[in-house]
Design a protein around this motif. Structure first.
Motif, PDB file in Angstrom:
ATOM      1  N   LEU A   1       9.108  16.441   0.459  1.00 21.40           N
ATOM      2  CA  LEU A   1       8.070  17.081  -0.060  1.00 21.40           C
ATOM      3  C   LEU A   1       8.093  17.419  -1.429  1.00 21.40           C
ATOM      4  CD1 LEU A   1       6.690  19.201   3.177  1.00 21.40           C
ATOM      5  CD2 LEU A   1       5.952  16.905   2.370  1.00 21.40           C
ATOM      6  N   GLY A   2       7.091  17.392  -2.437  1.00 27.85           N
ATOM      7  CA  GLY A   2       7.228  17.749  -3.757  1.00 27.85           C
ATOM      8  C   GLY A   2       7.194  19.349  -4.000  1.00 27.85           C
ATOM      9  N   SER A   3       7.302  19.761  -5.354  1.00 25.64           N
ATOM     10  CA  SER A   3       6.948  21.146  -5.684  1.00 25.64           C
ATOM     11  C   SER A   3       5.587  21.638  -5.762  1.00 25.64           C
ATOM     12  CB  SER A   3       7.475  21.484  -7.345  1.00 25.64           C
ATOM     13  OG  SER A   3       6.909  20.456  -8.100  1.00 25.64           O
ATOM     14  N   LYS A   4       4.825  20.517  -6.053  1.00 28.37           N
ATOM     15  CA  LYS A   4       3.464  20.965  -6.002  1.00 28.37           C
ATOM     16  C   LYS A   4       2.728  21.410  -4.397  1.00 28.37           C
ATOM     17  CE  LYS A   4       0.893  20.262  -9.168  1.00 28.37           C
ATOM     18  NZ  LYS A   4       0.548  20.875 -10.072  1.00 28.37           N
ATOM     19  N   LEU A   5       3.454  20.924  -3.468  1.00 26.25           N
ATOM     20  CA  LEU A   5       2.905  21.483  -2.262  1.00 26.25           C
ATOM     21  C   LEU A   5       3.502  22.910  -2.182  1.00 26.25           C
ATOM     22  CD1 LEU A   5       3.717  18.208   0.013  1.00 26.25           C
ATOM     23  CD2 LEU A   5       1.423  19.167  -1.163  1.00 26.25           C
ATOM     24  N   GLY A   6       4.545  23.197  -2.508  1.00 27.76           N
ATOM     25  CA  GLY A   6       5.061  24.572  -2.762  1.00 27.76           C
ATOM     26  C   GLY A   6       4.209  25.505  -3.234  1.00 27.76           C
TER      27      GLY A   6
ATOM     28  N   SER B   1       0.941  -1.128  -0.142  1.00 28.86           N
ATOM     29  CA  SER B   1       0.102  -0.024   0.170  1.00 28.86           C
ATOM     30  C   SER B   1       1.040   1.184   0.038  1.00 28.86           C
ATOM     31  CB  SER B   1      -1.019   0.017   1.226  1.00 28.86           C
ATOM     32  OG  SER B   1      -1.685  -1.081   1.224  1.00 28.86           O
ATOM     33  N   MET B   2       2.059   1.250   0.653  1.00 31.87           N
ATOM     34  CA  MET B   2       2.725   2.348   0.676  1.00 31.87           C
ATOM     35  C   MET B   2       3.542   2.598  -0.535  1.00 31.87           C
ATOM     36  SD  MET B   2       4.190   4.839   2.394  1.00 31.87           S
ATOM     37  CE  MET B   2       3.838   4.600   4.236  1.00 31.87           C
ATOM     38  N   PHE B   3       4.017   1.612  -1.341  1.00 27.85           N
ATOM     39  CA  PHE B   3       4.314   1.799  -2.581  1.00 27.85           C
ATOM     40  C   PHE B   3       3.598   2.499  -3.380  1.00 27.85           C
ATOM     41  CE2 PHE B   3       4.933   0.315  -7.036  1.00 27.85           C
ATOM     42  CZ  PHE B   3       5.958   0.519  -7.249  1.00 27.85           C
ATOM     43  N   THR B   4       2.238   2.004  -3.400  1.00 26.94           N
ATOM     44  CA  THR B   4       0.988   2.471  -4.335  1.00 26.94           C
ATOM     45  C   THR B   4       0.832   4.002  -3.845  1.00 26.94           C
ATOM     46  OG1 THR B   4       0.033   0.311  -4.365  1.00 26.94           O
ATOM     47  CG2 THR B   4      -1.072   2.311  -5.152  1.00 26.94           C
TER      48      THR B   4
ATOM     49  N   ALA C   1       3.973  10.703  -8.793  1.00 26.30           N
ATOM     50  CA  ALA C   1       3.339  11.196 -10.045  1.00 26.30           C
ATOM     51  C   ALA C   1       2.672  12.747  -9.964  1.00 26.30           C
ATOM     52  CB  ALA C   1       2.532  10.217 -10.465  1.00 26.30           C
ATOM     53  N   LEU C   2       2.052  12.792  -8.853  1.00 29.80           N
ATOM     54  CA  LEU C   2       1.174  14.154  -8.608  1.00 29.80           C
ATOM     55  C   LEU C   2       2.054  15.180  -8.144  1.00 29.80           C
ATOM     56  CD1 LEU C   2      -1.763  12.861  -6.803  1.00 29.80           C
ATOM     57  CD2 LEU C   2      -1.726  13.611  -9.038  1.00 29.80           C
ATOM     58  N   GLN C   3       3.336  15.076  -7.975  1.00 28.34           N
ATOM     59  CA  GLN C   3       4.446  15.946  -7.381  1.00 28.34           C
ATOM     60  C   GLN C   3       4.162  16.405  -5.911  1.00 28.34           C
ATOM     61  OE1 GLN C   3       4.474  19.127 -10.433  1.00 28.34           O
ATOM     62  NE2 GLN C   3       5.609  17.881 -11.938  1.00 28.34           N
ATOM     63  N   TRP C   4       3.529  15.433  -5.136  1.00 28.90           N
ATOM     64  CA  TRP C   4       3.353  15.907  -4.002  1.00 28.90           C
ATOM     65  C   TRP C   4       4.722  15.399  -3.016  1.00 28.90           C
ATOM     66  CZ3 TRP C   4      -2.285  13.899  -2.122  1.00 28.90           C
ATOM     67  CH2 TRP C   4      -3.149  14.433  -3.159  1.00 28.90           C
ATOM     68  N   VAL C   5       5.362  14.513  -3.559  1.00 28.10           N
ATOM     69  CA  VAL C   5       6.465  14.079  -2.881  1.00 28.10           C
ATOM     70  C   VAL C   5       7.746  14.023  -4.146  1.00 28.10           C
ATOM     71  CG1 VAL C   5       5.447  12.855  -0.991  1.00 28.10           C
ATOM     72  CG2 VAL C   5       6.091  11.537  -2.913  1.00 28.10           C
ATOM     73  N   VAL C   6       8.881  13.818  -3.615  1.00 33.09           N
ATOM     74  CA  VAL C   6      10.077  13.663  -4.411  1.00 33.09           C
ATOM     75  C   VAL C   6      10.926  12.561  -4.118  1.00 33.09           C
ATOM     76  CG1 VAL C   6      11.967  14.628  -5.487  1.00 33.09           C
ATOM     77  CG2 VAL C   6      10.208  16.005  -5.378  1.00 33.09           C
ATOM     78  N   ARG C   7      11.243  11.665  -4.664  1.00 33.50           N
ATOM     79  CA  ARG C   7      12.181  10.448  -4.364  1.00 33.50           C
ATOM     80  C   ARG C   7      13.586  10.787  -4.621  1.00 33.50           C
ATOM     81  NH1 ARG C   7      11.418   4.455  -6.498  1.00 33.50           N
ATOM     82  NH2 ARG C   7      11.650   5.444  -8.648  1.00 33.50           N
ATOM     83  N   GLU C   8      14.341  10.933  -3.717  1.00 40.03           N
ATOM     84  CA  GLU C   8      15.611  11.482  -3.766  1.00 40.03           C
ATOM     85  C   GLU C   8      16.571  10.230  -4.411  1.00 40.03           C
ATOM     86  OE1 GLU C   8      16.082  14.346  -3.373  1.00 40.03           O
ATOM     87  OE2 GLU C   8      14.748  15.206  -2.019  1.00 40.03           O
ATOM     88  N   LYS C   9      18.003  10.540  -4.639  1.00 40.50           N
ATOM     89  CA  LYS C   9      18.649   9.532  -5.332  1.00 40.50           C
ATOM     90  C   LYS C   9      18.916   8.434  -4.342  1.00 40.50           C
ATOM     91  CE  LYS C   9      21.165  12.765  -8.419  1.00 40.50           C
ATOM     92  NZ  LYS C   9      22.475  13.248  -8.727  1.00 40.50           N
ATOM     93  N   ASP C  10      19.160   8.844  -3.023  1.00 38.47           N
ATOM     94  CA  ASP C  10      19.000   7.582  -1.994  1.00 38.47           C
ATOM     95  C   ASP C  10      17.875   6.719  -1.491  1.00 38.47           C
ATOM     96  OD1 ASP C  10      18.013   9.487  -0.546  1.00 38.47           O
ATOM     97  OD2 ASP C  10      19.484   9.639   0.958  1.00 38.47           O
ATOM     98  N   SER C  11      16.787   7.140  -2.370  1.00 39.93           N
ATOM     99  CA  SER C  11      15.621   6.525  -2.192  1.00 39.93           C
ATOM    100  C   SER C  11      14.594   7.179  -1.093  1.00 39.93           C
ATOM    101  CB  SER C  11      15.550   4.822  -2.138  1.00 39.93           C
ATOM    102  OG  SER C  11      16.164   4.409  -3.351  1.00 39.93           O
ATOM    103  N   THR C  12      15.292   8.100  -0.346  1.00 40.37           N
ATOM    104  CA  THR C  12      14.424   8.919   0.688  1.00 40.37           C
ATOM    105  C   THR C  12      13.407   9.872   0.023  1.00 40.37           C
ATOM    106  OG1 THR C  12      16.061  10.563   0.817  1.00 40.37           O
ATOM    107  CG2 THR C  12      16.378   8.474   2.417  1.00 40.37           C
ATOM    108  N   TYR C  13      12.562  10.265   0.824  1.00 38.49           N
ATOM    109  CA  TYR C  13      11.530  11.135   0.200  1.00 38.49           C
ATOM    110  C   TYR C  13      11.437  12.658   0.776  1.00 38.49           C
ATOM    111  CZ  TYR C  13       9.535   7.189  -2.097  1.00 38.49           C
ATOM    112  OH  TYR C  13       9.216   6.079  -3.246  1.00 38.49           O
TER     113      TYR C  13
END
Length: 249
Positions: free
Chosen positions: A66-71, A42-45, A52-64
């Motif tokens: 907040l995405g630009s949309k929230l800004g 469920s977390m993956f989904t 995809a909605l730009q709410w979050v960004v996955r960094e190069k080390d696979s951490t997360y």
């Protein structure tokens, strides 16, 4: 809040965003899964959709993070208060020129939501307090904003031919009438309400645009019908000029 119509997936997304906001670029999928007790599938989904909605960004080390949309949403949230502050400052001058009440509103579906007003003393108080809503088709404010919706947006709001409710005997009653009125708004740049919302009152409104040219709000001036013919042209000029000053070029 009543949970009868609660959407669990939205609650989970909210919890994820809150946790990421507290630990930006620190938590991976497995960390979020464990801390929030949401299974990995469920977390993956959820994360995949939010990325995809730009709410979050996955960094190069696979951490997360907040995405630009929230800004962008955050900026929009604070801009609305900036607009109200600017409205009060600018409209205070315009109301002295017109000696009439000036109102600010935004569009919410088929209604206008009043945000602020600069009021002139009068024995009759205009029912447009901040927080009040009126049907958009019955107000100059509403028409000043509806006129700039695209065909799809307008069709979604007004799928039926009949317009309801009718506030006075002059309220537009059909989609066809409204479309004709909106065509005139686009041509002239302003909208009129001739006793369509309240008997005995007429109104002129103009749209406020953001930096991308999108209509985000509108302002209006309301007055007694017996003053309308005398002040109509001046009100139109002043309201259009005020809307231009409040718009972000």
């Amino acid at each position: 809040m009543e949970r009868k119509y609660w959407v669990p997936a939205l609650e989970k997304a909210n919890d994820i965003l809150l946790l990421i906001s507290e630990h930006p670029a620190e938590l991976k999928l497995i960390d979020l899964s464990k801390q929030l007790e949401i299974n990995k599938s469920s977390m993956f989904t959820l994360l995949n959709t939010m990325e995809a909605l730009q709410w979050v960004v996955r960094e190069k080390d696979s951490t997360y993070s907040l995405g630009s949309k929230l800004g962008a949403w955050g900026n929009a949230f604070f801009k609305q208060f900036s607009l109200i502050d600017r409205f009060r400052k600018e409209a205070a001058v315009t109301k002295q020129t017109l000696l009439e009440t000036i109102q600010l509103a935004k569009l919410e579906q088929q209604e206008v939501l009043y945000l602020a007003k600069e009021e002139m003393p009068s024995p009759v108080r205009i029912a447009s307090e901040p927080g009040k809503k009126l049907p958009a088709h019955a107000t100059a404010l509403g028409k000043a904003m509806l006129a700039w919706l695209d065909h799809t947006e307008f069709g979604a709001l007004y799928a039926e031919e009949a317009l309801t409710p009718s506030l006075t005997q002059h309220t537009l009653r059909s989609r066809e009438e409204l479309l004709r009125d909106l065509a005139s708004v686009r041509e002239t740049g302003c909208a009129f309400d001739r006793e369509e919302a309240v008997m005995g009152f007429c109104c002129v409104a103009a749209p406020i645009r953001d930096g991308d040219g999108r209509v985000v709000a509108a302002i209006s001036c309301s007055m007694f019908k017996h003053e309308w013919e005398q002040k109509r042209e001046l009100a139109k000029q002043e309201i259009c000029a005020l809307a231009k000053r409040l718009s972000q070029s």
